[in-house]
Design a protein around this motif. Structure first.
Motif, PDB file in Angstrom:
ATOM      1  N   SER A   1       9.218   9.246   7.933  1.00 27.10           N
ATOM      2  CA  SER A   1       9.195  10.049   8.787  1.00 27.10           C
ATOM      3  C   SER A   1      10.812  10.909   9.428  1.00 27.10           C
ATOM      4  CB  SER A   1       8.302   8.995   9.905  1.00 27.10           C
ATOM      5  OG  SER A   1       6.971   9.088   9.246  1.00 27.10           O
TER       6      SER A   1
ATOM      7  N   ASP B   1       0.797  10.915  12.975  1.00 27.70           N
ATOM      8  CA  ASP B   1       0.815  12.647  12.754  1.00 27.70           C
ATOM      9  C   ASP B   1       1.796  13.098  14.038  1.00 27.70           C
ATOM     10  OD1 ASP B   1      -0.156  11.384  10.404  1.00 27.70           O
ATOM     11  OD2 ASP B   1      -2.619  12.641  11.266  1.00 27.70           O
TER      12      ASP B   1
ATOM     13  N   LYS C   1      13.264  11.897  12.048  1.00 24.44           N
ATOM     14  CA  LYS C   1      13.644  11.507  13.515  1.00 24.44           C
ATOM     15  C   LYS C   1      15.407  11.749  13.244  1.00 24.44           C
ATOM     16  CE  LYS C   1      13.685   6.497  14.557  1.00 24.44           C
ATOM     17  NZ  LYS C   1      12.858   6.097  14.850  1.00 24.44           N
TER      18      LYS C   1
ATOM     19  N   LYS D   1       5.664  12.596  14.052  1.00 17.57           N
ATOM     20  CA  LYS D   1       6.292  12.741  12.613  1.00 17.57           C
ATOM     21  C   LYS D   1       6.334  14.389  12.883  1.00 17.57           C
ATOM     22  CE  LYS D   1       5.634  12.797   7.417  1.00 17.57           C
ATOM     23  NZ  LYS D   1       5.185  12.110   6.485  1.00 17.57           N
TER      24      LYS D   1
ATOM     25  N   GLU E   1       9.933  16.058  13.098  1.00 17.13           N
ATOM     26  CA  GLU E   1      10.455  16.525  11.857  1.00 17.13           C
ATOM     27  C   GLU E   1      11.421  17.876  12.420  1.00 17.13           C
ATOM     28  OE1 GLU E   1       9.611  18.812   7.836  1.00 17.13           O
ATOM     29  OE2 GLU E   1       7.794  18.037   9.140  1.00 17.13           O
TER      30      GLU E   1
ATOM     31  N   TYR F   1      15.460   9.634   8.207  1.00 22.77           N
ATOM     32  CA  TYR F   1      14.003   9.463   7.571  1.00 22.77           C
ATOM     33  C   TYR F   1      13.528   8.142   7.684  1.00 22.77           C
ATOM     34  CZ  TYR F   1      15.576  14.303   6.459  1.00 22.77           C
ATOM     35  OH  TYR F   1      16.254  15.639   6.695  1.00 22.77           O
TER      36      TYR F   1
END
Length: 156
Positions: A83, A43, A85, A46, A50, A93
């Motif tokens: 996620s 989490d 990146k 991520k 983002e 992603y």
């Protein structure tokens, strides 16, 4: 001063003395703790990813910035499991650490169009040949729908 704490002992219905957790219970608790730590790390990664992607998109000159912002929104809506990146300094992603799709700025590579592409981790196979990258100069509603469908298929 004496320590008045006692060890965890209880008596079962059969009269046996039980001290603490069994090896299996301790093992299960350790596994669960690892799972919770991994989920928290994912989490955080991520969220960090983002933030980095949004910052990179904000740095892009127009019209790449508008394309990047729109692509980001479409990808996140179509495949929330991916996620965000940075990958080679560009928005990408990933799923399970492998990049599924990415955006390349036209300005950065001094090309006449931006590129939206997919890597081999994307499930887009269609016979013996299929497209893996698309040139973008603008996004119409039809383009956005097509990208959303491709991203959903890529993660299926």
């Amino acid at each position: 001063m004496k320590d008045t704490r006692k060890s965890a002992k209880s008596t079962t219905a059969t009269g046996e003395t039980f001290e603490g957790f069994t090896d299996e219970e301790r093992g299960a608790m350790k596994e669960r703790a690892k799972e919770l730590k991994a989920a928290a790390r994912a989490d955080k990664d991520k969220a960090d990813g983002e933030s980095a992607v949004l910052a990179k998109i904000a740095e892009l000159p127009e019209p790449d910035r508008a394309l990047g912002e729109r692509l980001h929104a479409i990808i996140i809506a179509s495949a929330p499991a991916l996620s965000p990146k940075l990958w080679y300094g560009m928005p990408a992603y990933a799923r399970d650490g492998k990049v599924v799709c990415f955006f390349q700025s036209a300005q950065k590579f001094k090309t006449r169009y931006a590129t939206f592409g997919f890597n081999d981790a994307a499930n887009l196979d269609d016979g013996a040949m299929w497209p893996t990258a698309f040139a973008l100069t603008e996004l119409t509603a039809a383009d956005e729908a097509r990208i959303g469908a491709l991203v959903k298929k890529a993660v299926s």
